[in-house]
Design an enzyme around this catalytic site. Structure first.
Site, short mmCIF file in Angstrom:
data_model
loop_
_atom_site.label_atom_id
_atom_site.label_comp_id
_atom_site.label_asym_id
_atom_site.label_seq_id
_atom_site.Cartn_x
_atom_site.Cartn_y
_atom_site.Cartn_z
N LYS A 1 38.13 -42.60 -2.24
CA LYS A 1 37.07 -41.44 -2.18
C LYS A 1 35.76 -41.63 -2.92
O LYS A 1 34.86 -41.14 -2.32
CB LYS A 1 37.84 -40.16 -2.60
N SER B 1 44.15 -31.72 -0.36
CA SER B 1 42.78 -32.19 -1.42
C SER B 1 41.55 -31.97 -1.48
O SER B 1 40.77 -32.05 -2.32
CB SER B 1 42.99 -33.88 -1.51
#
EC number: 3.4.21.53
Length: 794
Positions: free
Chosen positions: A690, A647
């Site tokens: 996140k 990611s």
């Protein structure tokens, strides 16, 4: 694309929740979202052929045990009740106890009847031998022998008398002596007789001695005959007594061939052991009963008692050791030695579940030595054989019991993870033959208007079952939204029942503390916040380290070749996001890419794959028709553990592009996302955590209106961000950008457009791609220059 505040949180459609509290909702009769698993369970249970046992797979917390147990209970109600199983003595082969499979409820009754029979016989048999009839017949036998002896002595005495010899019978035996004129002669008197007369008397003595010896030889034979007659009498007496007491028992169990055969053996053995019963009944030391060790062989060891069982048994064995599964043989210490018998045979879970269903945790079975092999052996052979591990491992060589195996007919249901299922499928060739049905539990439930109402009914069902307060409509909506966030998919709702139930119970606790009669949204929020607070100590420490610049994370200004990536961490049940500084360097070279994480073995294979993909994109994008004359390196700054996942590949790409083109990168933005070889952004996990991790740092330092996060557009539907981010977005203080391509991310980070190349593939000035092309062209020229200079020197 800048996302609007309403796109940051996919709220539940409250208009469709047409109720005030969960008390108004109809409860579910069965769980939702597990139709596939339920169908597999139904098929596996109904399939009569061998090998169609079940493996129920899914992650912890899905309610697998509860759902499987409920499904099996429902199925078992229509099944016939299985047999009782007993172990009894094998009188022909004492070390091989006999297994009796008899009708449910018969086992405990037979056990009581046998104990009562032995108690009765212990009293009745001695009484029978003390009875008048027995005494009379015994006296007749004794008188007959005495009569024979008297007649023998009489005949011999008459003959001796004719020879001048007297026969006298004393306590120690018979005595012979000469006599004359009715008087017994002394030795002196005998010596005074004429020699001829002495000779005649001596010959008479020898004759009588010989005949006495010959006659006496018949006495042992008569005694043996008498003993035989006594044995016959005893047997007849025993047979009459035992037959009398067992007649009703034999009549009661005459329909069962196995019990009838067993009673026949019992009857024969009791008759043959008459003295044991006579001595027991006449014992004055203590009151002897059927529980006395001497009568153990007449007991009935009821191994499986299904008298109170309705339908087929459904058993869950929480500790599936080898002995807990297949049973064991216990021992008793007597006189310094270990002894055992068939009454010390103990059942296992396979015995209890025989005729029904056995549920096991596959991980526990695999971690208990020999349990997995023992289970497979029982399933394959379709019989339960009790064998001690000591004998199997040849650790002992003493004589032990070998109980007759019990036929097995049951369904084994293993509950475990998907990983274990596929590992067993791959590495255990027998697994696929024995467990042919897989019931795969769904982790998530489609989220639409109808299903949200169905999920509300699920919440109401759990609330009612657990005795929790009614939940208001806004409370139900908040629970649905929270479980959608846990699913990490805006179109799904988590089906983890344990997590849902924990939230309901904790919200109920908060409502109780506030003395509320209902659970409201604020109680659900309080429960969620409390759960977060209990597990976020490390997260707070990490944020403090960033705020104190111990871990360097820039949230303002610009930097070369430095990008704020976003990491997703999970510690126990708590998940959170945190920013990570990703830096790169680039210089003239031959196209080498150095992933420092991989070189130091901190990078996992998926992370390494992401780095290789972005290098492939660089080559395809900027060096399709020319060499890539550069050497680059990448690193996650200030990380000291394993780095895994792809990611961060978009952030890594932007850091390298910045390093190549000397393009300043805004530190007010963070980015997360995976890229493919064409630079397209791909969805990642933990997007909400996140974003919130970077927002918390920015908020602590002060929101400037320039900060934000860049995410893949495919993750936009998954956003369920906390309220303060939505408020900051609405105020223009924090921004969420959703993009499709990595060049969009570079444009946002650099403030420069990507540009469109002309016919020759040259990008226009003022674009970041132009700067990158210029730098790569310079490096190519330098390499050619240095190569030419080197050739001239040679």
């Amino acid at each position: 694309m800048l996302l609007k505040p309403h796109q940051l949180y996919h709220a539940c459609n409250a208009k469709l929740l047409t109720f005030e509290t969960t008390a108004e909702l109809e409860h579910l009769s069965e769980t939702i979202g597990q139709e596939r698993a339920l169908e597999a369970i139904k098929f596996g249970v109904g399939m009569p052929h061998a090998g169609f046992n079940l493996y129920v797979m899914g992650s912890h917390g899905l309610g697998r045990h509860t759902l499987v147990h409920e499904a099996l209970i429902k199925q078992s109600m229509d099944a016939p009740c299985p047999l009782d199983w007993c172990y009894v003595a094998n009188f022909q082969h004492p070390n091989n106890p006999t297994a009796l499979g008899i009708l449910a409820g018969t086992g405990r009754k037979l056990q009581r009847d046998m104990a009562q029979l032995i108690d009765n016989l212990i009293q009745a048999i001695p009484a029978a031998f003390r009875g008048d009839e027995y005494q009379r017949r015994a006296k007749e036998i004794q008188e007959d022998l005495s009569q024979r002896e008297r007649e023998m002595v009489k005949r011999l005495g008459e003959k001796a008398e004719g020879l001048g010899i007297t026969l006298m019978q004393g306590p120690t035996g018979f005595t012979l002596a000469p006599f004359k004129e009715g008087k017994m002669l002394s030795t002196e008197q005998f010596d005074e007789l004429p020699e001829e007369e002495q000779k005649k008397l001596n010959e008479g003595l020898e004759t009588i001695k010989k005949q006495l010896k010959e006659t006496m030889s018949h006495i042992p034979e008569w005694q043996r005959e008498m003993q035989q007659r006594f044995s016959k009498l005893n047997r007849e007496t025993m047979e009459l007594t035992v037959t009398e007491f067992m007649a009703e028992l034999e009549k009661e169990y005459q329909q069962d061939e196995k019990i009838s055969a067993y009673l026949t053996h019992i009857k024969q053995d009791i008759i043959e052991n008459v003295d044991q019963f006579r001595l027991a009944g006449e014992s004055e030391e203590h009151n002897v009963t059927a529980l006395d060790p001497g009568f153990t062989r007449y007991r009935v060891n009821v191994l499986v008692d299904n008298a109170d069982t309705l339908g087929a048994p459904v058993i869950f064995e929480d500790n599936p050791t080898y002995q807990n599964l297949l049973g064991r043989i216990e021992h008793l210490a007597r006189m310094g030695t270990l002894q055992t018998d068939f009454t010390l045979i103990k059942l296992g879970a396979l015995h209890r579940a025989n005729g029904g269903y056995l549920i096991l945790d596959v991980e526990k079975v695999l971690t208990n030595p020999f349990a997995w092999d023992g289970l497979k052996r029982a399933i394959k052979s379709r019989e339960i054989r009790i064998e001690s591990l000591e004998r199997q491992l040849s650790l002992i060589s003493t004589i032990s019991l070998e109980p007759e195996p019990i036929p097995m007919n049951l369904k084994v249901v293993l509950v475990g993870s998907r990983e274990l299922f596929y590992l067993l499928k791959e590495y255990d060739p027998e697994f696929g033959l024995l467990f042919k049905v897989a019931a795969d539990f769904s982790e998530r439930f489609p989220r639409d208007d109808n299903n949200e109402l169905l999920y509300a009914r699920l919440i109401a069902t759990l609330q009612k079952r657990e005795g929790i307060r009614d939940i208001t409509r806004d409370g139900v909506a908040r629970i649905i939204e929270h479980n959608s966030r846990l699913a990490q998919d805006g179109d799904k709702i988590s089906l983890h029942m344990s997590t849902l139930l924990d939230l309901l119970q904790e919200a109920n606790y908060h409502a109780e503390q506030q003395k509320e009669n209902r659970i409201r949204q604020k109680d659900v929020d309080a429960a969620i916040e409390a759960q977060t607070f209990r597990g976020n100590q490390y997260q707070q420490q990490l944020q403090e380290a960033i705020q104190k610049d111990i871990i360097k994370i820039e949230t303002k200004g610009v930097q070369l070749a430095q990008v704020n990536g976003l990491s997703y961490l999970q510690l126990g049940d708590h998940t959170f996001g945190a920013p990570t500084c990703i830096s790169a360097t680039a210089r003239i070279g031959g196209g080498e890419f150095i992933d420092i994480e991989r070189e130091t073995k901190q990078g996992g294979p998926i992370h390494s794959k992401g780095v290789l993909i972005l290098t492939s994109y660089l080559g395809q994008r900027y060096a399709k028709n020319q060499p890539l004359s550069m050497t680059a390196s990448l690193v996650f700054e200030q990380t000291y553990g394993q780095i895994e996942g792809d990611s961060a590949s978009a952030a890594e790409l932007c850091a390298i592009l910045s390093a190549i083109g000397d393009i300043p990168i805004k530190q007010s933005l963070a980015i997360t996302g995976s890229i493919n070889q064409h630079g397209e952004m791909q969805a990642i996990g933990g997007v909400c955590q996140k974003i919130e991790g970077f927002f918390d740092i920015c908020k602590a330092r002060g929101l400037s209106g320039e900060q934000g996060v860049i995410i893949p557009l495919s993750n936009a539907k998954d956003l369920m961000l906390k309220q303060e981010i939505i408020e900051a977005s609405a105020a223009g203080l924090f921004h969420i950008f959703a993009i499709k391509h990595a060049e969009e991310a570079m444009a946002l980070l650099s403030g420069l457009p990507a540009g469109i190349p002309d016919e020759e593939g040259i990008y226009p000035e003022g674009t970041f791609n132009f700067l990158i092309q210029v730098k790569l062209a310079e490096w190519i020229a330098l390499r050619l220059h240095y190569a030419g200079a080197s050739m001239k020197e040679e």
